[in-house]
Design an enzyme around this catalytic site. Structure first.
Site, PDB file in Angstrom:
ATOM      1  N   ALA A 153     -35.233 -38.567 -83.596  1.00  0.00           N
ATOM      2  CA  ALA A 153     -35.193 -40.057 -82.925  1.00  0.00           C
ATOM      3  C   ALA A 153     -34.850 -40.527 -81.546  1.00  0.00           C
ATOM      4  O   ALA A 153     -36.221 -41.033 -80.740  1.00  0.00           O
ATOM      5  CB  ALA A 153     -33.797 -41.082 -83.333  1.00  0.00           C
ATOM      6  N   TYR A 154     -34.215 -39.790 -80.337  1.00  0.00           N
ATOM      7  CA  TYR A 154     -34.553 -39.619 -79.372  1.00  0.00           C
ATOM      8  C   TYR A 154     -35.585 -39.255 -78.907  1.00  0.00           C
ATOM      9  O   TYR A 154     -36.280 -39.516 -77.641  1.00  0.00           O
ATOM     10  CB  TYR A 154     -33.054 -38.892 -78.949  1.00  0.00           C
ATOM     11  CG  TYR A 154     -32.915 -39.214 -77.439  1.00  0.00           C
ATOM     12  CD1 TYR A 154     -31.903 -40.971 -76.853  1.00  0.00           C
ATOM     13  CD2 TYR A 154     -33.256 -38.342 -76.451  1.00  0.00           C
ATOM     14  CE1 TYR A 154     -32.369 -41.323 -75.674  1.00  0.00           C
ATOM     15  CE2 TYR A 154     -32.970 -39.447 -75.009  1.00  0.00           C
ATOM     16  CZ  TYR A 154     -32.594 -40.322 -74.516  1.00  0.00           C
ATOM     17  OH  TYR A 154     -32.105 -40.045 -73.586  1.00  0.00           O
ATOM     18  N   CYS A 155     -36.005 -37.957 -78.909  1.00  0.00           N
ATOM     19  CA  CYS A 155     -37.605 -37.853 -78.594  1.00  0.00           C
ATOM     20  C   CYS A 155     -38.878 -38.350 -78.542  1.00  0.00           C
ATOM     21  O   CYS A 155     -39.446 -38.102 -77.579  1.00  0.00           O
ATOM     22  CB  CYS A 155     -37.529 -36.098 -79.155  1.00  0.00           C
ATOM     23  SG  CYS A 155     -36.581 -35.178 -78.708  1.00  0.00           S
ATOM     24  N   SER A 157     -38.359 -41.522 -79.048  1.00  0.00           N
ATOM     25  CA  SER A 157     -38.853 -43.134 -78.378  1.00  0.00           C
ATOM     26  C   SER A 157     -39.189 -42.487 -77.159  1.00  0.00           C
ATOM     27  O   SER A 157     -39.947 -43.140 -76.205  1.00  0.00           O
ATOM     28  CB  SER A 157     -37.282 -43.612 -78.640  1.00  0.00           C
ATOM     29  OG  SER A 157     -36.448 -42.996 -78.067  1.00  0.00           O
ATOM     30  N   LYS A 158     -38.943 -41.392 -76.243  1.00  0.00           N
ATOM     31  CA  LYS A 158     -39.351 -40.496 -75.039  1.00  0.00           C
ATOM     32  C   LYS A 158     -40.271 -40.831 -74.834  1.00  0.00           C
ATOM     33  O   LYS A 158     -40.888 -41.208 -74.442  1.00  0.00           O
ATOM     34  CB  LYS A 158     -37.936 -40.276 -74.617  1.00  0.00           C
ATOM     35  CG  LYS A 158     -35.881 -40.868 -74.327  1.00  0.00           C
ATOM     36  CD  LYS A 158     -36.285 -41.827 -73.708  1.00  0.00           C
ATOM     37  CE  LYS A 158     -34.781 -42.613 -73.185  1.00  0.00           C
ATOM     38  NZ  LYS A 158     -35.191 -43.538 -72.161  1.00  0.00           N
TER      39      LYS A 158
END
Length: 311
Positions: A153-155, A157-158
């Site tokens: 999720a974080y990857c 989004s970034k």
């Protein structure tokens, strides 16, 4: 080509400013003479940070996923301060663990806050930045350069905010607006400390190759970001070695897939046994966002009147 005004002449808006990178950046820019307007979900923490940033600083309670609230906040901030020169899209949350074990709502919320919240921030503040021929700095991450298991999720989004900022740069350049992307590795913030409270996630991080397996001190990273803002740089690296990742980023997905798959397999029993402990965003900022979602049935909390120490 328009000259960059000194920080002492600028009004700088920072999202996610209640703690971590946002709060530290606000204090650093204020020491360099900027007037700062702080946005976030935690009014008391925002007020405390604003008090450390001098009598001109203001704080505004707003959820970056609420476009109407952000647009209203942008209008009020411009009315209050007279102008907006720089906007730092910093607000972000994170969850960890395998996709199959994650809560879909929590996963989706990471995308909403980190990516769509950045889009909403740009949309709300671009009119003021166009008027001032200003600068938007989008905070991305090492996660935009290097995909990592247990961080999908974080990857995502970034990587998304990096691509968004690069696309937007070409759209607004003719209007005199500059757009930059800021990259940070693991930095000593509430978010990273919260992730490290999970034993399995901490083990996974320590198995990364050097220098990506270290947690770096906050203040030097923020000083580098502040210097990039002063220059209105297209790329800002909070840790100097991150610049060297750009030329080799094309090979990293295959490398991570080969090495990371073995590490995930070794940790699979521990991940399965502790899956229920990682269903929410990590750290104090993640807890604040979870509280907002629980207490509001709508898209988010709107902007209140400014909390200010103006005399």
């Amino acid at each position: 080509m328009n000259a960059v005004p000194p920080l002492s002449a600028q009004v700088v808006v920072i999202t996610g400013a209640a703690r971590g990178v946002g709060a530290s950046l606000a204090r650093t820019l204020a020491r360099r003479g900027a007037t700062v307007a702080l946005l976030g979900l935690e009014p008391e923490e925002l007020k405390a940070v604003a008090a450390q940033c001098g009598p001109g600083a203001t704080s505004w309670e707003v959820d970056v996923t609420d476009l109407d609230a952000l647009t209203d906040a942008a209008r009020r901030i411009k009315e209050h301060h007279g102008r907006i020169d720089t906007v730092v899209a910093n607000a972000g949350i994170a969850i960890g663990g395998p996709l199959a074990d994650s809560d879909h709502r929590a996963f989706t919320r990471v995308i909403e806050v980190n990516l769509l919240g950045s889009v909403a921030t740009a949309r709300a503040f671009l009119p003021a930045l166009t008027e001032s021929r200003g600068y938007l700095l989008q905070i991305a991450s090492l996660a935009a350069l290097t995909p990592a298991p247990l961080m999908s999720a974080y990857c995502a989004s970034k990587s998304g905010v990096e691509a968004f900022a690069h696309s937007l740069r070409a759209e607004v350049a003719h209007q005199g607006v500059k757009v930059g992307v800021g990259y940070l590795s693991w930095t000593d913030t509430d978010m990273v400390r919260g992730a490290d409270e999970d034993t399995v996630l901490r083990q996974m991080r320590t198995r990364l190759p050097w220098p990506a397996n270290k947690t770096y001190p906050l203040e030097p990273a923020v000083e580098r970001i502040a210097a990039g803002i002063a220059r209105r740089s297209a790329h800002v690296y909070a840790q100097a070695w991150l610049r060297g990742m750009q030329p080799v980023r094309w090979v990293l997905p295959s490398l991570i897939a080969a090495v990371g798959s073995r590490d995930v397999a070794k940790l699979a029993p521990q991940l399965a046994a502790t899956a229920a402990s990682r269903l929410r965003a990590v750290g104090a900022g993640g807890a604040a966002d979870t509280a907002v979602r629980r207490s509001h049935s709508g898209p988010g909390r709107g902007a209140d009147a400014p909390v200010t120490d103006d005399k």
